[in-house]
Design a protein around this motif. Structure first.
Motif, PDB file in Angstrom:
ATOM      1  N   GLY A 206       0.933  -1.229   0.127  1.00 17.12           N
ATOM      2  CA  GLY A 206      -0.041  -0.014   0.068  1.00 17.12           C
ATOM      3  C   GLY A 206       0.989   1.327  -0.023  1.00 17.12           C
ATOM      4  N   ILE A 207       1.971   1.463   0.828  1.00 15.55           N
ATOM      5  CA  ILE A 207       2.818   2.449   0.651  1.00 15.55           C
ATOM      6  C   ILE A 207       3.361   2.690  -0.361  1.00 15.55           C
ATOM      7  CG2 ILE A 207       4.783   3.556   1.875  1.00 15.55           C
ATOM      8  CD1 ILE A 207       4.338   1.755   4.323  1.00 15.55           C
ATOM      9  N   THR A 208       3.971   1.458  -1.222  1.00 13.66           N
ATOM     10  CA  THR A 208       4.542   1.487  -2.504  1.00 13.66           C
ATOM     11  C   THR A 208       3.589   2.063  -3.606  1.00 13.66           C
ATOM     12  OG1 THR A 208       6.086  -0.358  -2.053  1.00 13.66           O
ATOM     13  CG2 THR A 208       5.751   0.418  -4.439  1.00 13.66           C
ATOM     14  N   PHE A 209       2.317   1.555  -3.305  1.00 19.66           N
ATOM     15  CA  PHE A 209       1.257   2.182  -4.404  1.00 19.66           C
ATOM     16  C   PHE A 209       1.171   3.406  -4.337  1.00 19.66           C
ATOM     17  CE2 PHE A 209       1.157  -2.107  -5.722  1.00 19.66           C
ATOM     18  CZ  PHE A 209       0.069  -2.649  -6.487  1.00 19.66           C
ATOM     19  N   SER A 210       1.052   3.822  -3.073  1.00 18.21           N
ATOM     20  CA  SER A 210       0.900   5.488  -2.963  1.00 18.21           C
ATOM     21  C   SER A 210       1.623   6.595  -3.639  1.00 18.21           C
ATOM     22  CB  SER A 210       0.997   5.906  -1.417  1.00 18.21           C
ATOM     23  OG  SER A 210       2.216   5.543  -0.879  1.00 18.21           O
ATOM     24  N   PHE A 211       2.994   5.916  -3.793  1.00 18.72           N
ATOM     25  CA  PHE A 211       3.911   6.690  -4.683  1.00 18.72           C
ATOM     26  C   PHE A 211       3.461   6.643  -6.309  1.00 18.72           C
ATOM     27  CE2 PHE A 211       6.838   5.704  -1.239  1.00 18.72           C
ATOM     28  CZ  PHE A 211       7.380   6.891  -1.057  1.00 18.72           C
ATOM     29  N   ILE A 212       3.099   5.429  -6.507  1.00 19.49           N
ATOM     30  CA  ILE A 212       2.323   5.406  -8.007  1.00 19.49           C
ATOM     31  C   ILE A 212       1.149   6.193  -8.210  1.00 19.49           C
ATOM     32  CG2 ILE A 212       1.503   3.513  -9.645  1.00 19.49           C
ATOM     33  CD1 ILE A 212       3.333   1.515  -8.127  1.00 19.49           C
ATOM     34  N   PHE A 213       0.381   6.087  -7.271  1.00 18.08           N
ATOM     35  CA  PHE A 213      -1.200   6.710  -7.526  1.00 18.08           C
ATOM     36  C   PHE A 213      -0.786   8.151  -7.603  1.00 18.08           C
ATOM     37  CE2 PHE A 213      -3.601   3.085  -5.015  1.00 18.08           C
ATOM     38  CZ  PHE A 213      -3.376   2.227  -6.039  1.00 18.08           C
ATOM     39  N   LEU A 214      -0.031   8.685  -6.909  1.00 17.14           N
ATOM     40  CA  LEU A 214       0.325  10.331  -6.983  1.00 17.14           C
ATOM     41  C   LEU A 214       0.546  10.517  -8.324  1.00 17.14           C
ATOM     42  CD1 LEU A 214       2.220  10.836  -3.531  1.00 17.14           C
ATOM     43  CD2 LEU A 214      -0.005  11.485  -4.278  1.00 17.14           C
ATOM     44  N   GLN A 215       1.169   9.482  -9.096  1.00 11.22           N
ATOM     45  CA  GLN A 215       1.432   9.973 -10.838  1.00 11.22           C
ATOM     46  C   GLN A 215       0.530  10.161 -11.745  1.00 11.22           C
ATOM     47  OE1 GLN A 215       5.069   7.754 -11.984  1.00 11.22           O
ATOM     48  NE2 GLN A 215       5.445   7.396  -9.818  1.00 11.22           N
ATOM     49  N   TYR A 216      -0.752   9.583 -11.297  1.00 12.53           N
ATOM     50  CA  TYR A 216      -1.844   9.339 -12.307  1.00 12.53           C
ATOM     51  C   TYR A 216      -3.105   9.983 -11.532  1.00 12.53           C
ATOM     52  CZ  TYR A 216       0.849   5.686 -14.308  1.00 12.53           C
ATOM     53  OH  TYR A 216       1.994   4.878 -14.845  1.00 12.53           O
ATOM     54  N   THR A 217      -3.842  10.523 -12.603  1.00 16.64           N
ATOM     55  CA  THR A 217      -5.220  10.995 -12.023  1.00 16.64           C
ATOM     56  C   THR A 217      -6.191   9.921 -11.136  1.00 16.64           C
ATOM     57  OG1 THR A 217      -6.200  10.407 -14.181  1.00 16.64           O
ATOM     58  CG2 THR A 217      -4.947  12.567 -13.980  1.00 16.64           C
ATOM     59  N   SER A 218      -6.839  10.476 -10.518  1.00 13.45           N
ATOM     60  CA  SER A 218      -7.765   9.581  -9.603  1.00 13.45           C
ATOM     61  C   SER A 218      -8.816   8.786 -10.654  1.00 13.45           C
ATOM     62  CB  SER A 218      -8.646  10.398  -8.459  1.00 13.45           C
ATOM     63  OG  SER A 218      -7.646  11.200  -7.678  1.00 13.45           O
ATOM     64  N   SER A 219      -9.350   9.455 -11.522  1.00 12.59           N
ATOM     65  CA  SER A 219     -10.196   8.878 -12.348  1.00 12.59           C
ATOM     66  C   SER A 219      -9.544   7.640 -12.964  1.00 12.59           C
ATOM     67  CB  SER A 219     -10.680   9.844 -13.545  1.00 12.59           C
ATOM     68  OG  SER A 219      -9.773  10.309 -14.284  1.00 12.59           O
ATOM     69  N   SER A 220      -8.274   7.947 -13.632  1.00 11.79           N
ATOM     70  CA  SER A 220      -7.794   6.685 -14.403  1.00 11.79           C
ATOM     71  C   SER A 220      -7.442   5.534 -13.304  1.00 11.79           C
ATOM     72  CB  SER A 220      -6.512   7.390 -15.122  1.00 11.79           C
ATOM     73  OG  SER A 220      -5.465   7.798 -14.052  1.00 11.79           O
TER      74      SER A 220
END
Length: 245
Positions: free
Chosen positions: A105-119
């Motif tokens: 989950g911590i690792t994914f948080s870095f990834i999610f910040l790079q993409y829009t919430s809708s995508s």
């Protein structure tokens, strides 16, 4: 003679088949329950860290040692669970699965910040739909998927090698090809893994034993396999179709 005959009647055969099917369904229900719990933890932790990036992620990024621990520790957990399976108890395996999902989950948080919430949301729904379809196919098909599973595993090894190479090349075109092949590989692995887990469940005896292993431990490892199939399918779709901030 009468006893032997009674045990071979159609009614008794059907009863045994029904019992086997019931144990298999119960086993798979546990597998999917553990998997959904792990996915839920990953999602909650990822959202919490992404929403509080300045307070939680900034210290991790500023500390290289801590950053590499967060990034590579999940791989260590998977290897530990896989190679120390026989020596670890079911509660320890469960604890490792939950810790692994939280670190992811911590690792994914870095990834999610790079993409829009809708995508992110759209790719998640797409991955969930594809995963569900392939899981149903793997459970219901009468065709043996073992050969396909071997091919998918070979494809997975190829993806890992290509990703390592692309770590140095940093080629967008190669990254796109890897992601496209990855979607195919992880959809195929989903069907294969579900069929394999179904057969494992069918091998459970009346005392709840199978192949000399703890059924709960096998269910936890099955959950880990399906969890990996899902998150990797999701990541490949995100790399293909995700819109960056």
């Amino acid at each position: 003679m009468e006893d032997n005959y009674s045990r071979s009647t159609p009614e008794s055969i059907f009863s045994r088949q029904e019992a086997v099917g019931s144990r298999s369904k119960s086993f798979l229900a546990n597998v999917f329950t553990y998997m959904f719990v792990a996915l839920g933890i990953t999602a909650v932790v990822a959202y919490f860290f992404a929403a509080n990036a300045e307070q939680l992620l900034a210290p991790i990024v500023s500390n290289k040692l801590l950053f590499y621990v967060v990034v590579f520790a999940p791989l260590g957990f998977v290897l530990l669970m896989s190679f120390a399976f026989n020596r670890l108890s079911a509660p320890v395996l469960m604890m490792l699965l939950l810790l692994y999902s939280a670190l992811n989950g911590i690792t994914f948080s870095f990834i999610f910040l790079q993409y829009t919430s809708s995508s992110v949301f759209g790719c998640f729904l797409t991955a969930a739909l594809m995963f569900g379809i392939m899981a149903v196919m793997g459970y219901t098909t009468k065709q043996d998927l073992t050969s396909m599973g071997r091919i998918m595993m070979m494809g997975l090894i190829g993806i890992i090698i290509a990703m390592i190479v692309n770590w140095f090349l940093k080629s967008d075109s190669l990254g796109y090809i890897i992601s496209f092949i990855g979607v195919i590989v992880f959809t195929g692995l989903t069907a294969y893994d579900v069929q394999k887990l179904k057969r494992i469940g069918e091998g459970i005896d009346e005392e709840g034993n199978i192949m000399g292993s703890d059924v709960k431990k096998l269910a936890i490892m099955g959950a880990l396999s399906l969890y990996l199939d899902f998150i990797n399918l999701f990541l490949m779709l995100l790399r293909l179709f995700g819109r960056r901030n």
